[in-house]
Design an enzyme around this catalytic site. Structure first.
Site, mmCIF file in Angstrom:
data_model
loop_
_atom_site.group_PDB
_atom_site.id
_atom_site.type_symbol
_atom_site.label_atom_id
_atom_site.label_comp_id
_atom_site.label_asym_id
_atom_site.label_seq_id
_atom_site.Cartn_x
_atom_site.Cartn_y
_atom_site.Cartn_z
ATOM 1 N N GLU A 94 56.953 34.198 34.858
ATOM 2 C CA GLU A 94 56.353 32.968 35.364
ATOM 3 C C GLU A 94 57.157 31.706 35.048
ATOM 4 O OE1 GLU A 94 53.924 32.802 37.345
ATOM 5 O OE2 GLU A 94 53.041 34.809 37.225
ATOM 6 N N SER A 365 -8.697 49.686 21.128
ATOM 7 C CA SER A 365 -9.111 49.767 19.719
ATOM 8 C C SER A 365 -8.052 49.316 18.725
ATOM 9 C CB SER A 365 -9.531 51.212 19.395
ATOM 10 O OG SER A 365 -10.714 51.539 20.072
#
Length: 699
Positions: A94, A365
């Site tokens: 690059e 319950s």
């Protein structure tokens, strides 16, 4: 030979002088312009390098379980942690002169511009790494002269305000490598399932070639093109002097192993839990969702990956994936409130609705332990007795009636103890207790235990007819397991930014809300559901089917309605709640109700294997005596059942059971008359009205 006249000579000299001065002026004004440009760029504010960064979620045991992001997978890491291979490969292909220029290279830009003009295209590029970084941060990728100008200006600003190391680090953390992976760490994970600093030169060269065209050079798109591009990068490294010809040839021929497609998609453990974490951080602690998605955070949760796997595996085996019956499971440490496992349904892909945190269902319950804790506070004891019989309750000053029933409409038609009533889940005993205490008492007590959902103060509240959440209901049992401390659940231990700074640390919130003596007694009572010897002709203990699964002290309570099945139980180190039912609240089908207990028992067994078998703590002001659970009196060797039971000191029974001694002794008692302490006297006493008996229990 040309002979110039004096006049011609002076004309030519003046011309060159003008050209020279013009050149000097051009250079001067160019210098001024460049200086002004530099000063202009320098005086502009420091450009932000902030980009959305993937947040990583970790379990309590350090396993990466997932991530939050905005569609861009990016893990920001320092340049020093990237390794030399990717740095060398990237610079070679690059920008070889990266450390020698100031953000843009006029010669390369001019050459590229001339090439593009002559060719009539915009194919030739000459952007430096700094320019590419500026484009990624601030600009579009359109190939226009205006964009090039802004790109150069931003590049200059970056060079003036940041070091080369910071620019290269930022570039390698933001460049796109395809398939949603931004930055080299995400790319290394995506393609090779490793960290950036573990990349070989072969792997690094392949990755360095992808940004030129991720849709072309990705090995997942076109492997042949990817390797052709890799060879180009390796030749550039050779030309740059990074590799020798022999090394370059060796790396070109080195075989590479890519991640599978499944690994490419990424791993997400406990998706329901992760959704709950996001909701908890946003709603309870004010975290901005955008910060969670793009802040590059490390979220260290309380989840135990092993327990989570146990929960998911057991649920997948227990429930038919093609059946509509759903489930939710929450497991937590009752000592700290840390949520260790959370499942919000059978299949997250099919239904991301989180039943553990979002659903509200009737608890049945499982509300009774709160009721009986309140009863203990009002002076009732484990051996307190009420008559279990078919009953119609009249309330609201005679204007309304309530007629509950026991399971299968079976009743003792006699007085039973609180111990046995809770073990077999007798509804009549619970409703009578509820009426005695007053409806508001249970509502208040449930709130103290951590029930935040709105409850209705009515007769059926004791049987769990007001909607609550699974996480909410499960954490409310914590005080029973930890000695009376109300605990706030924690899903996250701490959050760090990408620099390791701690942004958030969840404190352990413990409040001594309850009497340890009473919570110890309640735990002792809730152990009864797993003791088959407490079963009676009118009902079996509700945990009998799973009593043989666990081999350690355990307590809990099951609950069921026509549409819901619950099981909540605990040891000193692990509390788990399980719910099963249908999303549309239709009635449970035959066999559906059994799944919650089976999932709970198997999960507790698997999760606690190898852990210490801890006993529940018993305060010094609590004593244990053996009683006959049927009548609550001190047991003798003649009693068919003798059950060690906890009592608050001074409230334990002192009278021995003599209903099971020999016939001779019974005759002896009969000749002594029907005193209050004789069997016949006690039988008469048992037949007292339950309201009169309640007043006798108040100290």
């Amino acid at each position: 030979m040309e002979v110039l006249t004096r006049t011609a000579y002076h004309k030519r000299r003046r011309l060159w002088t003008k050209i020279l001065w013009f050149g000097v002026l051009v250079i001067f004004f160019s210098f001024l312009t460049l200086s002004a440009l530099v000063l202009y760029a320098y005086q502009m504010e420091r450009p932000s390098l902030s980009v959305p960064d993937t947040t990583v979620v970790y379990s309590a045991d350090g396993e990466r379980i997932g991530e939050f992001h905005q569609g861009e997978h990016r893990y920001w890491i320092p340049l020093d942690q990237m390794g030399n291979t990717i740095v060398d490969a990237t610079l070679a292909i690059e920008d070889r002169r990266f450390y020698d220029h100031y953000g843009f290279d006029p010669i390369r830009i001019t050459r590229a511009a001339l090439t593009n003009v002559l060719s009539g295209s915009k194919a030739q590029g000459a952007s430096t790494i700094t320019q590419q970084y500026a484009r990624n941060l601030f600009l579009t990728h359109d190939k226009t002269w205006a964009r090039k100008w802004h790109e150069a200006l931003y590049a200059l600003r970056l060079e003036l305000h940041y070091s080369k190391k910071e620019i290269l680090e930022g570039y390698l953390n933001t460049i796109y490598y395809g398939h949603g992976a931004y930055g080299i760490e995400a790319a290394a994970n995506l393609y090779f399932q490793k960290n950036a600093d573990e990349l070989t030169y072969s792997e690094a060269a392949l990755l360095a070639g992808i940004p030129k065209g991720p849709s072309i050079y990705s090995p997942f798109v076109d492997e042949e093109r990817a390797f052709t591009r890799q060879h180009t990068v390796l030749r550039s490294m050779e030309e740059a002097g990074t590799l020798s010809p022999e090394e370059r040839a060796g790396y070109e021929s080195a075989p590479l192993t890519f991640a599978s497609s499944q690994e490419t998609e990424g791993k997400r453990v406990a998706p329901y839990f992760q959704d709950a974490v996001r909701q908890w951080l946003a709603e309870e602690h004010g975290f901005d969702p955008a910060m969670l998605d793009g802040g590059g955070l490390e979220i260290h949760t309380t989840l135990h990956s092993g327990l989570q796997k146990h929960a998911e595996d057991i649920i997948s085996r227990e429930l038919d994936p093609d059946h509509e019956l759903e489930t939710a499971l929450v497991a937590m440490d009752p000592r700290t409130g840390d949520v260790r496992a959370l499942v919000g349904g059978k299949n997250y892909t099919d239904s991301p609705f989180n039943r553990a945190t979002q659903a509200k269902r009737h608890p049945g319950s499982t509300m009774k332990p709160f009721l009986y804790y309140a009863a203990l506070e009002h002076g009732l004891k484990p051996n307190s007795m009420l008559k279990s019989e078919e009953t119609t309750f009249v309330f609201d000053e005679g204007r309304d009636e309530y007629k509950p029933s026991n399971f299968n409409h079976r009743y003792a038609d006699d007085y039973i103890t609180m111990l046995q009533a809770l073990a077999v889940s007798d509804n009549i005993f619970a409703i009578k207790t509820h009426f005695l205490l007053g409806f508001e008492d249970l509502l208040h007590t449930a709130g103290r235990f951590g029930i935040e959902s709105p409850l209705e103060a009515n007769p059926s509240l004791a049987l769990g007819t007001s909607d609550v959440g699974v996480l909410e209901m499960t954490k409310s049992y914590s005080p029973f397991a930890n000695g009376g401390y109300r605990i706030t659940p924690r899903l996250v231990e701490k959050i760090e930014d990408r620099d390791g700074n701690i942004l958030f640390e969840a404190n352990m919130e413990r409040k001594q809300e309850f009497n340890p003596a009473h919570t110890a007694i309640m735990t002792d009572l809730m152990k009864g559901m797993f003791e088959p010897e407490l079963s009676a002709s009118f009902g079996a203990v509700t945990g009998g089917s799973i009593s043989n699964v666990l081999d350690r002290p355990v307590a809990g309570k099951s609950g069921s309605t026509q549409s819901d099945s619950w099981m909540i139980g605990y040891t000193p180190q692990l509390l788990t709640g399980v719910w099963t039912g249908y999303d549309d609240a239709r009635f449970l089908e035959s066999g559906d109700a059994a799944h919650s207990k089976q999932i709970w028992a198997k999960f507790m067994k698997k999760s606690l294997d190898g852990e210490l078998k801890l006993s529940f703590p018993v305060p010094k002001n609590v004593t244990e005596v053996s009683i006959n659970p049927a009548n609550g009196l001190l047991a003798t060797e003649h009693c068919p059942v003798s059950r060690p039971t906890l009592f608050y000191k001074g409230t334990e029974p002192t009278e021995y059971c003599n209903e099971h001694i020999g016939e001779l002794e019974e005759e002896t008692f009969e000749t002594e008359g029907d005193s209050e302490d004789s069997p016949s006297g006690r039988e008469d006493k048992k037949k007292e009205k339950w309201l009169d008996r309640f007043t006798d229990w108040i100290p």
